[in-house]
Write a protein that holds these residues in place. Structure first.
Motif, PDB file in Angstrom:
ATOM      1  N   VAL A 112       0.857  -1.178   0.000  1.00  0.00           N
ATOM      2  CA  VAL A 112       0.000   0.000   0.000  1.00  0.00           C
ATOM      3  C   VAL A 112       0.897   1.232   0.000  1.00  0.00           C
ATOM      4  CG1 VAL A 112      -1.799   1.284   1.211  1.00  0.00           C
ATOM      5  CG2 VAL A 112      -1.814  -1.231   1.264  1.00  0.00           C
ATOM      6  N   THR A 113       0.747   2.076  -1.017  1.00  0.00           N
ATOM      7  CA  THR A 113       1.556   3.299  -1.139  1.00  0.00           C
ATOM      8  C   THR A 113       0.636   4.507  -1.117  1.00  0.00           C
ATOM      9  OG1 THR A 113       3.239   2.153  -2.455  1.00  0.00           O
ATOM     10  CG2 THR A 113       3.225   4.552  -2.546  1.00  0.00           C
ATOM     11  N   VAL A 114       0.962   5.461  -0.247  1.00  0.00           N
ATOM     12  CA  VAL A 114       0.183   6.686  -0.114  1.00  0.00           C
ATOM     13  C   VAL A 114       1.080   7.852  -0.502  1.00  0.00           C
ATOM     14  CG1 VAL A 114      -1.146   8.152   1.436  1.00  0.00           C
ATOM     15  CG2 VAL A 114      -1.187   5.659   1.729  1.00  0.00           C
ATOM     16  N   ASP A 115       0.667   8.592  -1.547  1.00  0.00           N
ATOM     17  CA  ASP A 115       1.488   9.670  -2.095  1.00  0.00           C
ATOM     18  C   ASP A 115       0.685  10.957  -2.062  1.00  0.00           C
ATOM     19  OD1 ASP A 115       3.436  11.123  -3.290  1.00  0.00           O
ATOM     20  OD2 ASP A 115       3.423  10.043  -5.197  1.00  0.00           O
ATOM     21  N   GLY A 116       1.136  11.881  -1.230  1.00  0.00           N
ATOM     22  CA  GLY A 116       0.457  13.163  -1.115  1.00  0.00           C
ATOM     23  C   GLY A 116       1.466  14.218  -0.733  1.00  0.00           C
ATOM     24  N   ARG A 117       1.074  15.066   0.193  1.00  0.00           N
ATOM     25  CA  ARG A 117       2.009  16.091   0.638  1.00  0.00           C
ATOM     26  C   ARG A 117       3.174  15.426   1.355  1.00  0.00           C
ATOM     27  NH1 ARG A 117      -0.355  20.550   4.590  1.00  0.00           N
ATOM     28  NH2 ARG A 117      -0.387  18.725   5.971  1.00  0.00           N
ATOM     29  N   GLY A 118       4.388  15.724   0.953  1.00  0.00           N
ATOM     30  CA  GLY A 118       5.578  15.115   1.550  1.00  0.00           C
ATOM     31  C   GLY A 118       5.948  13.831   0.849  1.00  0.00           C
ATOM     32  N   ARG A 128       4.614   7.373   1.382  1.00  0.00           N
ATOM     33  CA  ARG A 128       4.694   6.374   2.439  1.00  0.00           C
ATOM     34  C   ARG A 128       4.210   5.034   1.886  1.00  0.00           C
ATOM     35  NH1 ARG A 128       1.465  10.254   4.262  1.00  0.00           N
ATOM     36  NH2 ARG A 128      -0.274   8.794   4.603  1.00  0.00           N
ATOM     37  N   SER A 129       4.905   3.974   2.275  1.00  0.00           N
ATOM     38  CA  SER A 129       4.485   2.659   1.797  1.00  0.00           C
ATOM     39  C   SER A 129       4.584   1.642   2.930  1.00  0.00           C
ATOM     40  CB  SER A 129       5.332   2.202   0.610  1.00  0.00           C
ATOM     41  OG  SER A 129       6.648   1.895   1.014  1.00  0.00           O
ATOM     42  N   THR A 130       3.701   0.652   2.865  1.00  0.00           N
ATOM     43  CA  THR A 130       3.715  -0.484   3.786  1.00  0.00           C
ATOM     44  C   THR A 130       3.651  -1.745   2.948  1.00  0.00           C
ATOM     45  OG1 THR A 130       2.560   0.781   5.491  1.00  0.00           O
ATOM     46  CG2 THR A 130       2.587  -1.619   5.720  1.00  0.00           C
ATOM     47  N   ARG A 131       4.659  -2.597   3.099  1.00  0.00           N
ATOM     48  CA  ARG A 131       4.708  -3.862   2.362  1.00  0.00           C
ATOM     49  C   ARG A 131       4.654  -5.020   3.341  1.00  0.00           C
ATOM     50  NH1 ARG A 131       6.173  -3.363  -2.965  1.00  0.00           N
ATOM     51  NH2 ARG A 131       6.787  -1.258  -3.620  1.00  0.00           N
ATOM     52  N   THR A 132       3.754  -5.958   3.073  1.00  0.00           N
ATOM     53  CA  THR A 132       3.579  -7.107   3.953  1.00  0.00           C
ATOM     54  C   THR A 132       3.677  -8.392   3.148  1.00  0.00           C
ATOM     55  OG1 THR A 132       2.102  -5.799   5.360  1.00  0.00           O
ATOM     56  CG2 THR A 132       2.090  -8.203   5.663  1.00  0.00           C
ATOM     57  N   ALA A 161       4.837 -13.581   8.862  1.00  0.00           N
ATOM     58  CA  ALA A 161       4.609 -12.319   8.159  1.00  0.00           C
ATOM     59  C   ALA A 161       5.768 -11.374   8.412  1.00  0.00           C
ATOM     60  CB  ALA A 161       3.301 -11.676   8.604  1.00  0.00           C
ATOM     61  N   THR A 162       6.180 -10.670   7.365  1.00  0.00           N
ATOM     62  CA  THR A 162       7.186  -9.619   7.468  1.00  0.00           C
ATOM     63  C   THR A 162       6.577  -8.326   6.936  1.00  0.00           C
ATOM     64  OG1 THR A 162       9.001 -11.183   7.145  1.00  0.00           O
ATOM     65  CG2 THR A 162       9.481  -8.859   6.780  1.00  0.00           C
ATOM     66  N   THR A 163       6.658  -7.263   7.731  1.00  0.00           N
ATOM     67  CA  THR A 163       6.096  -5.968   7.337  1.00  0.00           C
ATOM     68  C   THR A 163       7.188  -4.910   7.387  1.00  0.00           C
ATOM     69  OG1 THR A 163       3.911  -6.563   8.211  1.00  0.00           O
ATOM     70  CG2 THR A 163       4.362  -4.219   7.867  1.00  0.00           C
ATOM     71  N   VAL A 164       7.275  -4.122   6.326  1.00  0.00           N
ATOM     72  CA  VAL A 164       8.263  -3.043   6.243  1.00  0.00           C
ATOM     73  C   VAL A 164       7.534  -1.753   5.895  1.00  0.00           C
ATOM     74  CG1 VAL A 164      10.301  -2.155   5.068  1.00  0.00           C
ATOM     75  CG2 VAL A 164      10.103  -4.612   5.543  1.00  0.00           C
ATOM     76  N   GLU A 165       7.725  -0.717   6.708  1.00  0.00           N
ATOM     77  CA  GLU A 165       7.175   0.607   6.426  1.00  0.00           C
ATOM     78  C   GLU A 165       8.319   1.522   5.985  1.00  0.00           C
ATOM     79  OE1 GLU A 165       4.997   2.126   9.747  1.00  0.00           O
ATOM     80  OE2 GLU A 165       4.053   0.186  10.178  1.00  0.00           O
ATOM     81  N   SER A 166       8.030   2.351   5.001  1.00  0.00           N
ATOM     82  CA  SER A 166       9.072   3.261   4.507  1.00  0.00           C
ATOM     83  C   SER A 166       8.457   4.609   4.159  1.00  0.00           C
ATOM     84  CB  SER A 166       9.780   2.676   3.288  1.00  0.00           C
ATOM     85  OG  SER A 166       8.875   2.483   2.222  1.00  0.00           O
ATOM     86  N   ARG A 167       9.311   5.598   4.111  1.00  0.00           N
ATOM     87  CA  ARG A 167       8.899   6.955   3.732  1.00  0.00           C
ATOM     88  C   ARG A 167       9.982   7.539   2.845  1.00  0.00           C
ATOM     89  NH1 ARG A 167       5.043  10.388   5.872  1.00  0.00           N
ATOM     90  NH2 ARG A 167       5.355  12.614   5.453  1.00  0.00           N
ATOM     91  N   GLY A 168       9.582   7.962   1.685  1.00  0.00           N
ATOM     92  CA  GLY A 168      10.561   8.504   0.746  1.00  0.00           C
ATOM     93  C   GLY A 168      11.618   7.493   0.362  1.00  0.00           C
ATOM     94  N   GLY A 169      11.254   6.212   0.367  1.00  0.00           N
ATOM     95  CA  GLY A 169      12.188   5.164  -0.012  1.00  0.00           C
ATOM     96  C   GLY A 169      13.092   4.684   1.094  1.00  0.00           C
ATOM     97  N   ARG A 170      12.984   5.261   2.295  1.00  0.00           N
ATOM     98  CA  ARG A 170      13.824   4.869   3.416  1.00  0.00           C
ATOM     99  C   ARG A 170      12.983   4.133   4.458  1.00  0.00           C
ATOM    100  NH1 ARG A 170      17.675   9.608   5.477  1.00  0.00           N
ATOM    101  NH2 ARG A 170      18.527   7.745   6.523  1.00  0.00           N
ATOM    102  N   ARG A 171      13.497   3.004   4.941  1.00  0.00           N
ATOM    103  CA  ARG A 171      12.763   2.218   5.916  1.00  0.00           C
ATOM    104  C   ARG A 171      12.632   2.959   7.235  1.00  0.00           C
ATOM    105  NH1 ARG A 171      14.863  -3.674   7.811  1.00  0.00           N
ATOM    106  NH2 ARG A 171      16.187  -2.394   9.192  1.00  0.00           N
ATOM    107  N   THR A 172      11.392   2.999   7.758  1.00  0.00           N
ATOM    108  CA  THR A 172      11.135   3.686   9.019  1.00  0.00           C
ATOM    109  C   THR A 172      10.732   2.727  10.137  1.00  0.00           C
ATOM    110  OG1 THR A 172       8.843   4.091   8.312  1.00  0.00           O
ATOM    111  CG2 THR A 172      10.466   5.831   7.877  1.00  0.00           C
ATOM    112  N   ALA A 173      10.217   1.558   9.788  1.00  0.00           N
ATOM    113  CA  ALA A 173       9.826   0.574  10.795  1.00  0.00           C
ATOM    114  C   ALA A 173       9.709  -0.789  10.121  1.00  0.00           C
ATOM    115  CB  ALA A 173       8.499   0.949  11.453  1.00  0.00           C
ATOM    116  N   TRP A 174       9.882  -1.843  10.934  1.00  0.00           N
ATOM    117  CA  TRP A 174       9.727  -3.199  10.390  1.00  0.00           C
ATOM    118  C   TRP A 174       9.366  -4.158  11.516  1.00  0.00           C
ATOM    119  CZ3 TRP A 174      12.819  -7.444  11.778  1.00  0.00           C
ATOM    120  CH2 TRP A 174      13.926  -7.138  12.588  1.00  0.00           C
ATOM    121  N   SER A 175       8.760  -5.277  11.136  1.00  0.00           N
ATOM    122  CA  SER A 175       8.437  -6.314  12.117  1.00  0.00           C
ATOM    123  C   SER A 175       8.419  -7.666  11.412  1.00  0.00           C
ATOM    124  CB  SER A 175       7.077  -6.061  12.769  1.00  0.00           C
ATOM    125  OG  SER A 175       6.030  -6.197  11.824  1.00  0.00           O
ATOM    126  N   ARG A 176       8.656  -8.701  12.199  1.00  0.00           N
ATOM    127  CA  ARG A 176       8.644 -10.071  11.660  1.00  0.00           C
ATOM    128  C   ARG A 176       7.949 -10.987  12.661  1.00  0.00           C
ATOM    129  NH1 ARG A 176      14.080 -11.249   9.414  1.00  0.00           N
ATOM    130  NH2 ARG A 176      13.181  -9.934   7.780  1.00  0.00           N
TER     131      ARG A 176
END
Length: 531
Positions: free
Chosen positions: A418-424, A427-431, A459-474
Motif C-alpha cells: 500500500v503506497t500513499v502519495d500526497g504532501r511530503g 509512504r508505503s507499507t509492504r507485507t 509475516a514480514t512488514t516493512v514501512e518506509s517513507r521517501g524510499g527509506r525504511r522507518t519501521a519493520w516487524s517479523r
C-alpha cells in the motif's frame, strides 16, 4: 477412515490471545505415561493484549451459558468514570466447560459491529478454564454510545455431548490520550450489503472475519479435492480458496484465507487439548484498503459491498464473512471528492491435477494479482493511494484408499503493498505473509491413529517513507504436534500419547517477544521466554 466423521462441528469464529491458567511447567517425573481424564488448561504462546498503567474502568458486556443456538442479547453502556476517549480498550473472555463437547465457533457484536470472533477448546471430563484477550481500541467509535449486544457460541448439549459453555466477556477502558490510529467511524453493512460512508471520508478499510465452518467440508477446505478424485471431501475444482470483496460489483480486494486448524482438526483432538494451532483462538480479520474507491463511495448514496469465496461449489454453504468498515474523515472538508484511476486484474490461475494409484495424489497451484489506485482531494491536498496484492497457493495432497493414510504439504503466500502519495514523501507499507501446513494422519494396526503435523503463520512488514525504511516487524508463529490414540473405542480406552509445542516470535523495530511452550500427555512441560 472417513475424515468427515471425526472432524469437529463448528458454528462461527474470533480474534484473541490466550493467557496461561493453572500452574507452571511440570517436572519430567510428573508426566504420565499417557493422557488421563484431565489435562492442563488451554494456553497459547501468543502475547497478551498488554495493559497500560493508570486509571481504568471495567464493563461486563456479556455473561451466558451456551447450550444451543440461542444468542445472548443484552445492552452495552459505556463506562461512566473513564470519559469517552481512551488510550486502550481490552476485551477479555473467561470461559469454562467440562464433560464431552466439540469445539465451537462464536461471535460478539456490539451495535451490529462484530468486535470479536472465537473458537473454543475441547474439555476434559473434569473441566477446563481458559481466557482470551484482544485489543479492541479500533472500535472506540462504536463503544462510545449505548448499544445492543448480541453474542453466540452455537452449541449442542444432549446425553452424549454434555459440555455447557460458560463464558463472561468484559471490556477494560484505560483513560488517556488516544493513539491517533483508530478510525473516526466504524460501520456495519445493512442486511442488503449496502454501505453509505460519510461524504468526507479520506481513508476507508474493510475488515472481514472470514472462516470456513459449519460442520461441512469447508471447515478443512485445504484438504478438499476436485470432483473426479475418490475422497470424502470434494469441492468442484479443488482446494484453492480466495476471499474477494467487491464494490458495486467491481473487484476491490483479494486475499488468502488463513488455513485455520480447529481444536478437533486432523482427526486428532489430542494435538490441541493444551496448545491450539495458530489463530484457532485468534481469528484475525482480513483487511482490505478500499481508499482508492473513496471518491466513488463519498457520493452520499448507498453502495453494495459484497464478499465471496472463490472455490466453494455453487450452492454450498460453509463460510461466514461478516464485514466491518473503518473510516477516517477529513475534519476540514464536508465532502472529499476523488476518482478511481487504476484497476488492473490479472488472470486467476487455479488448477488441481489428480494422479490415481494405490496412493492418490492431487497437486494444486493457484495465483491471482490485483492492483487498484485512486486519489482523494483533501483539505491537505491530493492524496493518491495504490494497493497491490499478489496471492499464490501450492499444495500436494496424498492419500490411500479408505483414507487410512492422509497427508498434505501446502504453502500459501499473500503479498500486499500500500503506497500513499500526497504532501511530503510517499509512504508505503509492504507485507509478505506465508502460511504453511505439513501433516499426515495414519490409521494403523489395532486402530491406532497417529497424526504428525507442523503449522506456520509468518509475516514480514516493512514501512518506509521517501524510499527509506522507518519501521519493520517479523512474525513467526510455529506449531508442531505428534499424537497417537486408539480410535473407535470409548474415551477411557484410547491410551493416548502426544507431544506438542508452539514458538511465537515477534520482533523488529518496536522490540522483541519470543515464547515457547511444550506439552507431553497434556502436561505443560516447558514455558520459555527468550527475549
Amino acid at each position: 477412515m472417513k475424515r468427515r466423521i471425526v472432524m469437529s462441528m463448528l458454528a462461527g469464529a474470533t480474534l484473541l490471545a490466550s493467557t496461561l491458567l493453572g500452574t507452571g511447567p511440570a517436572r519430567a517425573a510428573d508426566v504420565p505415561a499417557e493422557f488421563g481424564s484431565d489435562w492442563h488448561d488451554p494456553v497459547t504462546a501468543a502475547p497478551p493484549a498488554g495493559r497500560p498503567a493508570g486509571t481504568s474502568c471495567e464493563v461486563t458486556v456479556a455473561q451466558a451459558q451456551f447450550r444451543d443456538f440461542t444468542p445472548y442479547r443484552g445492552t452495552y453502556t459505556p463506562p461512566g468514570d473513564c470519559g469517552d476517549r481512551w488510550s486502550k480498550v481490552v476485551l477479555r473472555l473467561d470461559g469454562k466447560v467440562k464433560g464431552r463437547q466439540y469445539d465451537r465457533l462464536g461471535y460478539l457484536r456490539v451495535g451490529g459491529v462484530e468486535i470479536f470472533r472465537t473458537s473454543t477448546p475441547q474439555p476434559s471430563p473434569d473441566g477446563i478454564e481458559w481466557s482470551v484477550e484482544k485489543d479492541v481500541t479500533r472500535y472506540s467509535d462504536t463503544l462510545r454510545g449505548r448499544q445492543d449486544v448480541e453474542m453466540l457460541i452455537g452449541n449442542v448439549v444432549d446425553d452424549t455431548y454434555t459440555g455447557v459453555l460458560d463464558v463472561k466477556v468484559t471490556l477494560t477502558f484505560y483513560q488517556g490520550r488516544p493513539d491517533g490510529r483508530s478510525p473516526d467511524r466504524v460501520l456495519a453493512l445493512d442486511d442488503d450489503s449496502a454501505l453509505t460512508t460519510p461524504r468526507n471520508s479520506e481513508r476507508i478499510v474493510a475488515e472481514v472475519y472470514a472462516t470456513g465452518s459449519g460442520g461441512g467440508c469447508e471447515e478443512y477446505w485445504y484438504l478438499s479435492v476436485p470432483d473426479p478424485a475418490p475422497y470424502s471431501c470434494k469441492a468442484g475444482r479443488g482446494p484453492y480458496r480466495e476471499v474477494q470483496i467487491r464494490v458495486d460489483g467491481r473487484l476491490a480486494g483479494i486475499a488468502t484465507p488463513f488455513p485455520t486448524v480447529w481444536t478437533g482438526g486432523w482427526s486428532n483432538p489430542f494435538l490441541w487439548y493444551v496448545i491450539p494451532g495458530p489463530r484457532a483462538f485468534d481469528i484475525k480479520p482480513i483487511t482490505y484498503d478500499l481508499t482508492p474507491f473513496a471518491g466513488l463511495l463519498n457520493d452520499g448514496r448507498p453502495h453494495r459491498v459484497e464478499v465471496s469465496v472463490v472455490g466453494v461449489p455453487e450452492g454450498q454453504a460453509g463460510w461466514s464473512t461478516p464485514v466491518n468498515v473503518l473510516v477516517w474523515q477529513d475534519e476540514r472538508r464536508a465532502h472529499v471528492t476523488g476518482k478511481l484511476t487504476v484497476h488492473r486484474e490479472g488472470d486467476l490461475a487455479d488448477s488441481s491435477d489428480h494422479t490415481p494409484g494405490s496412493e492418490h495424489r492431487v497437486d494444486t497451484e493457484g495465483a491471482h494479482r490485483l492492483t487498484v489506485a485512486g486519489y482523494v482531494d483533501t483539505s491537505h491536498g491530493r492524496v493518491t493511494t495504490t494497493v497491490g496484492r499478489s496471492l499464490a497457493h501450492i499444495s500436494e495432497h496424498r492419500w490411500t484408499d479408505g483414507e487410512t493414510s492422509d497427508g498434505l504439504e501446502a504453502t500459501w503466500t499473500d503479498d500486499e503493498a500500500v503506497t500513499v502519495d500526497g504532501r511530503g514523501p510517499a509512504r508505503s507499507t509492504r507485507t509478505h505473509r506465508v502460511y504453511a501446513m505439513d501433516g499426515t494422519t495414519t490409521l494403523g494396526a489395532g486402530d491406532r491413529l497417529r497424526t504428525v503435523l507442523t503449522l506456520g503463520d509468518r509475516a514480514t512488514t516493512v514501512e518506509s517513507r521517501g524510499g527509506r525504511r522507518t519501521a519493520w516487524s517479523r512474525l513467526d508463529d510455529s506449531y508442531t504436534g505428534d499424537a497417537t490414540y486408539t480410535a473407535n473405542v470409548p474415551r477411557d480406552q484410547r491410551h493416548a500419547v502426544g507431544t506438542t509445542s508452539e514458538r511465537y516470535r515477534l520482533y523488529g523495530s518496536h522490540g522483541c517477544y519470543d515464547r515457547t511452550l511444550t506439552t507431553v500427555q497434556g502436561v505443560l512441560t516447558g514455558d520459555r521466554d527468550r527475549c
